[in-house]
Design a protein around this motif. Structure first.
Motif, PDB file in Angstrom:
ATOM      1  N   SER A 111       0.831  -1.200   0.000  1.00  0.00           N
ATOM      2  CA  SER A 111       0.000   0.000   0.000  1.00  0.00           C
ATOM      3  C   SER A 111       0.869   1.255   0.000  1.00  0.00           C
ATOM      4  CB  SER A 111      -0.903   0.016   1.237  1.00  0.00           C
ATOM      5  OG  SER A 111      -0.131   0.174   2.415  1.00  0.00           O
ATOM      6  N   ALA A 112       0.258   2.328  -0.514  1.00  0.00           N
ATOM      7  CA  ALA A 112       0.959   3.607  -0.564  1.00  0.00           C
ATOM      8  C   ALA A 112       1.220   4.126   0.857  1.00  0.00           C
ATOM      9  CB  ALA A 112       0.138   4.615  -1.360  1.00  0.00           C
ATOM     10  N   ARG A 113       0.261   3.818   1.716  1.00  0.00           N
ATOM     11  CA  ARG A 113       0.417   4.286   3.103  1.00  0.00           C
ATOM     12  C   ARG A 113       1.612   3.612   3.772  1.00  0.00           C
ATOM     13  NH1 ARG A 113      -4.322   4.020   7.764  1.00  0.00           N
ATOM     14  NH2 ARG A 113      -3.051   4.978   9.427  1.00  0.00           N
ATOM     15  N   SER A 172       5.114   5.325   5.055  1.00  0.00           N
ATOM     16  CA  SER A 172       5.580   5.097   6.429  1.00  0.00           C
ATOM     17  C   SER A 172       6.995   4.538   6.432  1.00  0.00           C
ATOM     18  CB  SER A 172       4.617   4.122   7.131  1.00  0.00           C
ATOM     19  OG  SER A 172       5.097   3.822   8.433  1.00  0.00           O
ATOM     20  N   LEU A 173       7.274   3.629   5.494  1.00  0.00           N
ATOM     21  CA  LEU A 173       8.609   3.042   5.434  1.00  0.00           C
ATOM     22  C   LEU A 173       9.636   4.088   5.009  1.00  0.00           C
ATOM     23  CD1 LEU A 173      10.357   0.521   5.676  1.00  0.00           C
ATOM     24  CD2 LEU A 173       9.774  -0.020   3.287  1.00  0.00           C
ATOM     25  N   GLN A 174       9.269   4.900   4.017  1.00  0.00           N
ATOM     26  CA  GLN A 174      10.196   5.947   3.583  1.00  0.00           C
ATOM     27  C   GLN A 174      10.470   6.954   4.716  1.00  0.00           C
ATOM     28  OE1 GLN A 174       8.003   7.369   0.181  1.00  0.00           O
ATOM     29  NE2 GLN A 174       9.298   6.205  -1.278  1.00  0.00           N
ATOM     30  N   SER A 175       9.433   7.281   5.498  1.00  0.00           N
ATOM     31  CA  SER A 175       9.600   8.201   6.631  1.00  0.00           C
ATOM     32  C   SER A 175      10.525   7.593   7.692  1.00  0.00           C
ATOM     33  CB  SER A 175       8.229   8.506   7.235  1.00  0.00           C
ATOM     34  OG  SER A 175       8.351   9.346   8.360  1.00  0.00           O
ATOM     35  N   GLU A 176      10.356   6.300   7.906  1.00  0.00           N
ATOM     36  CA  GLU A 176      11.221   5.633   8.903  1.00  0.00           C
ATOM     37  C   GLU A 176      12.662   5.605   8.431  1.00  0.00           C
ATOM     38  OE1 GLU A 176      11.748   1.324  11.152  1.00  0.00           O
ATOM     39  OE2 GLU A 176       9.860   1.776  10.129  1.00  0.00           O
ATOM     40  N   ILE A 177      12.877   5.384   7.140  1.00  0.00           N
ATOM     41  CA  ILE A 177      14.250   5.363   6.603  1.00  0.00           C
ATOM     42  C   ILE A 177      14.906   6.730   6.753  1.00  0.00           C
ATOM     43  CG2 ILE A 177      15.589   5.181   4.474  1.00  0.00           C
ATOM     44  CD1 ILE A 177      13.660   2.958   3.584  1.00  0.00           C
ATOM     45  N   GLU A 178      14.144   7.785   6.505  1.00  0.00           N
ATOM     46  CA  GLU A 178      14.674   9.135   6.657  1.00  0.00           C
ATOM     47  C   GLU A 178      15.016   9.423   8.126  1.00  0.00           C
ATOM     48  OE1 GLU A 178      11.697  11.641   5.065  1.00  0.00           O
ATOM     49  OE2 GLU A 178      12.086  11.112   2.959  1.00  0.00           O
ATOM     50  N   SER A 179      14.138   8.963   9.003  1.00  0.00           N
ATOM     51  CA  SER A 179      14.384   9.151  10.439  1.00  0.00           C
ATOM     52  C   SER A 179      15.627   8.380  10.882  1.00  0.00           C
ATOM     53  CB  SER A 179      13.166   8.680  11.236  1.00  0.00           C
ATOM     54  OG  SER A 179      13.403   8.773  12.625  1.00  0.00           O
ATOM     55  N   LEU A 180      15.758   7.160  10.370  1.00  0.00           N
ATOM     56  CA  LEU A 180      16.938   6.358  10.709  1.00  0.00           C
ATOM     57  C   LEU A 180      18.217   6.990  10.148  1.00  0.00           C
ATOM     58  CD1 LEU A 180      15.525   2.742  10.143  1.00  0.00           C
ATOM     59  CD2 LEU A 180      16.184   3.786  12.332  1.00  0.00           C
ATOM     60  N   GLN A 181      18.094   7.584   8.986  1.00  0.00           N
ATOM     61  CA  GLN A 181      19.260   8.250   8.380  1.00  0.00           C
ATOM     62  C   GLN A 181      19.729   9.409   9.260  1.00  0.00           C
ATOM     63  OE1 GLN A 181      18.537   9.584   4.388  1.00  0.00           O
ATOM     64  NE2 GLN A 181      20.680  10.171   4.041  1.00  0.00           N
ATOM     65  N   ARG A 182      18.766  10.223   9.742  1.00  0.00           N
ATOM     66  CA  ARG A 182      19.120  11.327  10.637  1.00  0.00           C
ATOM     67  C   ARG A 182      19.697  10.796  11.946  1.00  0.00           C
ATOM     68  NH1 ARG A 182      14.135  13.239   8.645  1.00  0.00           N
ATOM     69  NH2 ARG A 182      13.070  12.518  10.542  1.00  0.00           N
ATOM     70  N   ARG A 183      19.066   9.745  12.446  1.00  0.00           N
ATOM     71  CA  ARG A 183      19.534   9.135  13.699  1.00  0.00           C
ATOM     72  C   ARG A 183      20.947   8.585  13.534  1.00  0.00           C
ATOM     73  NH1 ARG A 183      20.004   9.122  19.011  1.00  0.00           N
ATOM     74  NH2 ARG A 183      20.003   7.025  19.948  1.00  0.00           N
ATOM     75  N   GLN A 184      21.219   7.945  12.413  1.00  0.00           N
ATOM     76  CA  GLN A 184      22.554   7.403  12.148  1.00  0.00           C
ATOM     77  C   GLN A 184      23.586   8.522  12.073  1.00  0.00           C
ATOM     78  OE1 GLN A 184      22.823   4.691   8.813  1.00  0.00           O
ATOM     79  NE2 GLN A 184      25.022   5.053   8.585  1.00  0.00           N
TER      80      GLN A 184
END
Length: 258
Positions: free
Chosen positions: A104-106, A110-122
């Motif tokens: 699903s697009a949703r 959500s997955l793309q948002s989590e990857i971006e958050s993980l990138q900032r966290r990393q």
């Protein structure tokens, strides 16, 4: 100034040669006192104490530095673990994204948002990791510097202790020779005269007997008055006398002036 002493006050008589020998005993006792003082004041003793105090202080600083390195090493391991965990999770999410497993697009958003958050966290964790690495590098360099100084200090201290021991050995050898000479020299002096000498020596700063030369007592460095010198001249040669000024045994010599 001690109480005036009159010839004959000490009821002792001794051969003039024996009285002169007492002066030799006195000279050897002074030599032994000087050697004892030299042993107490060997420069390497004070230097050794200074170096030991410096080493103790340095040891405390080194222990603190080692503890800091240990703490930072643990902190670095934790930072590395945190970065690796985020990196692993991000890689897993990216793999899911690239594999097309998200339907699903949703869920995709959500997955793309989590990857971006993980990138900032990393990125944040990598900054923390870099900061810890830099602090650990500085702390390790400081620890190594202190350790090198401690090693150098230990070498200096060993050299100073060896020099101190050599000085002790030299002084002890001189003192042993002087003690033997003192024993031989005192062998012919009567017990009564030696007892009196030791008593006066204890009372007068290590000098119990002094020569009379040119009308002067070499113990107190005072010139005796004519009246007292006249009394001395009237006494038998074997009479044991005392200086009226300082109370030390007064030994007549060929240069007494009486």
């Amino acid at each position: 100034m001690g109480e005036p002493r009159r010839p004959g006050r000490d009821p002792l008589n001794a051969d003039p040669f024996i009285q002169l020998r007492l002066l030799d005993v006195q000279a050897l006792d002074l030599r032994l006192d000087q050697l004892a003082h030299r042993r107490r004041t060997v420069p390497e003793v004070a230097e050794g104490e200074r170096l030991r105090a410096e080493r103790a202080k340095l040891g405390s600083e080194l222990a603190t530095a080692q503890a800091q390195v240990s703490d930072l090493t643990r902190e670095q391991r934790k930072a590395e673990t945190d970065v690796e965990q985020v990196r692993t999770r991000r890689a897993r999410d990216e793999q899911r994204l690239q594999s097309g497993q998200v339907g699903s697009a949703r869920d995709l958003q959500s997955l793309q948002s989590e990857i971006e958050s993980l990138q900032r966290r990393q990125s944040d964790l990598e900054d923390v990791e870099l900061d810890v690495m830099e602090r650990l590098e500085a702390a390790t360099a400081h620890e190594q510097e202190l350790s090198a100084r401690e090693t150098e200090l230990g070498s200096k201290l060993a050299e100073v202790d060896q020099a101190r021991d050599r000085a002790y050995a030299s002084i002890d050898a001189e003192a042993e020779q002087a003690r033997r000479e003192r024993t031989d020299t005192a062998a012919g002096v009567s017990d009564d005269l030696l007892k009196l000498y030791e008593k006066r020596r204890a009372q007068h700063g290590g000098v119990g007997a002094a020569a009379l030369r040119q009308r002067r007592c070499e113990g107190c460095r005072m010139e005796l008055d004519a009246r007292y010198l006249g009394q001395i001249a009237a006494k038998p040669d074997d009479a044991v006398l005392s200086c009226e000024e300082c109370g030390r045994i007064l030994v007549r010599t060929l240069e007494s002036g009486v």
